[in-house]
Design an enzyme around this catalytic site. Structure first.
Site, PDB file in Angstrom:
ATOM      1  N   ASP A  99     -14.057  18.285 -28.492  1.00  0.00           N
ATOM      2  CA  ASP A  99     -13.927  19.327 -29.511  1.00  0.00           C
ATOM      3  C   ASP A  99     -15.274  19.958 -29.865  1.00  0.00           C
ATOM      4  O   ASP A  99     -16.290  19.263 -29.962  1.00  0.00           O
ATOM      5  CB  ASP A  99     -13.323  18.742 -30.787  1.00  0.00           C
ATOM      6  N   HIS A 101     -15.145  23.042 -32.296  1.00  0.00           N
ATOM      7  CA  HIS A 101     -14.783  23.461 -33.658  1.00  0.00           C
ATOM      8  C   HIS A 101     -15.810  24.391 -34.307  1.00  0.00           C
ATOM      9  O   HIS A 101     -16.262  24.166 -35.425  1.00  0.00           O
ATOM     10  CB  HIS A 101     -14.557  22.241 -34.541  1.00  0.00           C
ATOM     11  N   ASP A 127     -10.108  22.993 -28.486  1.00  0.00           N
ATOM     12  CA  ASP A 127     -10.559  23.052 -29.878  1.00  0.00           C
ATOM     13  C   ASP A 127     -11.960  23.654 -29.983  1.00  0.00           C
ATOM     14  O   ASP A 127     -12.918  23.017 -30.425  1.00  0.00           O
ATOM     15  CB  ASP A 127     -10.507  21.674 -30.540  1.00  0.00           C
ATOM     16  N   ASN A 159      -5.156  22.007 -29.610  1.00  0.00           N
ATOM     17  CA  ASN A 159      -4.114  22.332 -30.585  1.00  0.00           C
ATOM     18  C   ASN A 159      -4.539  23.447 -31.545  1.00  0.00           C
ATOM     19  O   ASN A 159      -3.689  24.111 -32.143  1.00  0.00           O
ATOM     20  CB  ASN A 159      -3.696  21.086 -31.371  1.00  0.00           C
ATOM     21  N   HIS A 160      -5.851  23.697 -31.681  1.00  0.00           N
ATOM     22  CA  HIS A 160      -6.306  24.766 -32.582  1.00  0.00           C
ATOM     23  C   HIS A 160      -6.317  26.133 -31.912  1.00  0.00           C
ATOM     24  O   HIS A 160      -6.519  27.138 -32.603  1.00  0.00           O
ATOM     25  CB  HIS A 160      -7.697  24.445 -33.129  1.00  0.00           C
ATOM     26  N   HIS A 208      -6.039  17.600 -23.900  1.00  0.00           N
ATOM     27  CA  HIS A 208      -6.589  17.583 -25.253  1.00  0.00           C
ATOM     28  C   HIS A 208      -6.057  16.422 -26.077  1.00  0.00           C
ATOM     29  O   HIS A 208      -6.831  15.683 -26.693  1.00  0.00           O
ATOM     30  CB  HIS A 208      -6.290  18.893 -25.980  1.00  0.00           C
ATOM     31  N   HIS A 290      -9.543  15.486 -29.302  1.00  0.00           N
ATOM     32  CA  HIS A 290      -8.574  15.590 -30.399  1.00  0.00           C
ATOM     33  C   HIS A 290      -8.868  14.717 -31.615  1.00  0.00           C
ATOM     34  O   HIS A 290      -8.335  14.975 -32.685  1.00  0.00           O
ATOM     35  CB  HIS A 290      -7.178  15.272 -29.847  1.00  0.00           C
TER      36      HIS A 290
END
EC number: 3.1.3.16
Length: 524
Positions: A99, A101, A127, A159-160, A208, A290
């Site tokens: 990730d 982010h 992500d 998932n984002h 992910h 994740h």
């Protein structure tokens, strides 16, 4: 003889030129962000190839590009992604990353640690956006790298990377503030094109989230239709959302899947489920992201047949959200040898929560002073003054008139308390807002004063125990504490079709019961 003309006064000197932008900054060490937006001629050469170093140097300074250039980068990258398979196949040597982010400045550090993308093969597990305040910079830079190195830099979906989460968290708002909603919509179209999984060296499944009870073979992944918004349930959702069980490798139950109570969707999968999948597909391990990890990675219980970790989690966002105090890591796989390289966070520019400006930030101070003045004005009325000027007004009762004014004083006093708490406890308010999914405090926290703020809870029952006892002067000082406070944000946000979601939760639980029993797993 004519009189001589009086001497003319010299013209006033021209005004001094205005100081350059940033010359009057209080913190001189922080450079002023560029106001110039990069044009097509600056970002692309004559052959249409992106000048990645020019873009990188500009983004590091918090610069931006013309909106049309941002759209061009996003769309060209999406065109490459659309041509890739749902499960891509990649070879070693390769560096696997978790990730990001929106932590763009840590992404720059990642490439320092992992090697230049010009001569290093990369696989990112998704992500890229949300939570951090430099998500669009991450997208633009990674998409440019994808354009430059389409066969050596690979991007999977997290998932984002969807409309539901980016609207709920920060990415949509960031796009609208820095660019426009057109840029956001282009990103969503590009995210729909991201592959869902990668087969590394015919040995590792990279994804992910993890496994699904509906996916038994690699061909099940290959057959998925990925060009859409991820659904709230089903195999595509599970690849992006599922997690290993908390007691992975030491399960009391051998049932493979149970409802994921932390995420509010998808499943927990356990050690036997992973081992069975690896054996059926002749794989060595599953590599996923994740979940934040204190050390940046986690190796799970080894397979009894291969002696290799059955599952590996990698997380590449150091000091996640500026409160986790975790390390980040990347995984380098070469010559059948796996190395983990850790790195710490890098300095980055500061943004107020939800991209708040300084004027909005100052309103609590102004509001507190204004309400103080109103309270003082209303409080000077004596009982004698309240008795004068028409006692028959207000239902003919002086007592009613007095009570109305007292209610006004109490209401303004309540406002004063709200503004006072906002000003005095601004740091704690910011921390709490940053750890709630909507960026808003629970209703009534500020009006209740400091004591109420101390015992404030976020919006879900799961977070209540974690956040109870959080006091304003307290600083988050451990990874586990931050993870507990942030737990509410790990859930799938509520959807507009909430009724359907309730049905989905029941359906998921029933499906797990029907196919795999009723194993009970304690959530992290």
């Amino acid at each position: 003889m004519a009189a001589p003309e009086p001497a003319r006064a010299a013209p006033p000197p021209p005004p001094p030129p205005p100081p350059p932008p940033g010359a009057d900054r209080v913190v001189k060490a922080v450079p002023f962000p560029p106001t110039h937006r990069l044009t097509s001629e600056e970002v692309f050469d004559l052959d249409g190839i992106p000048r990645v170093d020019v873009l990188k140097n500009h983004l590091v300074k918090e610069g931006r590009v013309d909106e049309e250039i941002a759209l061009r980068i996003i769309n060209e990258g999406a065109a490459i992604l659309r041509r890739e398979k749902t499960m891509i196949e990649v070879e070693a040597p390769i560096t696997v990353c978790g990730d990001i982010h929106g932590q763009f400045f840590d992404l720059m550090k990642l490439f320092e640690v992992g090697g230049s993308p010009a001569n290093t093969r990369y696989l990112f597990l998704g992500d890229y956006v949300d939570r951090g305040y430099f998500s669009i910079e991450c997208v633009l830079y990674l998409w440019v790298l994808k354009i430059l190195y389409p066969s050596t830099l690979f991007l999977l979906r997290g998932n984002h990377e969807c409309r539901h989460l980016t609207e709920y968290f920060t990415f949509k708002q960031e796009c609208k503030i820095k660019y426009s909603e057109r840029v956001y919509e282009a990103c969503m179209e590009a995210f729909d094109s991201l592959p869902l999984a990668a087969l590394l060296n015919q040995q590792f499944l990279c994804v992910h989230g993890g496994l699904s009870p509906e996916i038994h073979t690699l061909d099940d992944i290959r057959r998925l239709d990925r060009f859409k918004e991820p659904p709230a349930f089903g195999p595509m959702c599970d690849l992006l959302w599922s997690d290993p069980s908390e007691d992975f490798g030491n399960e009391k139950s051998q049932e493979h899947f149970s409802h994921n109570t932390v995420r509010g969707c998808s499943y927990f999968y356990n050690y036997p489920a992973v081992c069975e999948f690896l054996q059926n597909n002749n794989l060595l391990s599953i590599i996923r992201a994740h979940e934040a990890q204190d050390a940046g990675y986690r190796m799970y219980r080894k397979s009894q047949t291969t002696g290799f970790p059955s599952l590996i989690t990698i997380f590449s966002a150091p000091n996640y959200l500026d409160v986790y105090n975790n390390k980040a890591a990347v995984l380098k796989y070469e010559n059948n040898v796996m190395n983990i390289r850790q790195f710490n966070c890098s300095p980055h520019p500061y943004w107020l929560p939800n991209f708040m400006d300084v004027f909005t930030w100052s309103l609590p101070f102004v509001g507190e002073k204004v309400t103080e003045m109103l309270v003082n004005v209303l409080s000077i009325c004596s009982d004698d003054e309240l008795m004068t000027e028409g006692e028959d007004q207000f239902d003919g009762s002086a007592a009613a008139r007095k009570e109305i004014i007292r209610n006004k004083i109490r209401a303004i006093g309540k406002m004063a308390r709200v503004f006072s708490v906002l000003r005095e406890e601004s740091e704690s308010v910011l921390t709490l807002k940053g750890l709630t999914p909507t960026g808003m405090l629970p209703s009534g926290v500020l009006a209740g004063g400091r004591q109420t703020l101390q015992s404030a809870t976020v919006e879900a029952i799961e977070a209540e125990k974690a956040i109870r006892g959080f006091s304003p002067p307290h600083r988050i000082c451990s990874f586990e504490e931050a993870k507990g406070l942030d737990r509410i944000n790990e859930r799938m946000p509520p959807r507009k079709d909430a009724v359907q979601q309730d049905g989905f939760n029941s359906l998921n639980t029933a499906h797990a019961t029907e196919n795999h029993g009723t194993g009970n797993h304690t959530a992290q």
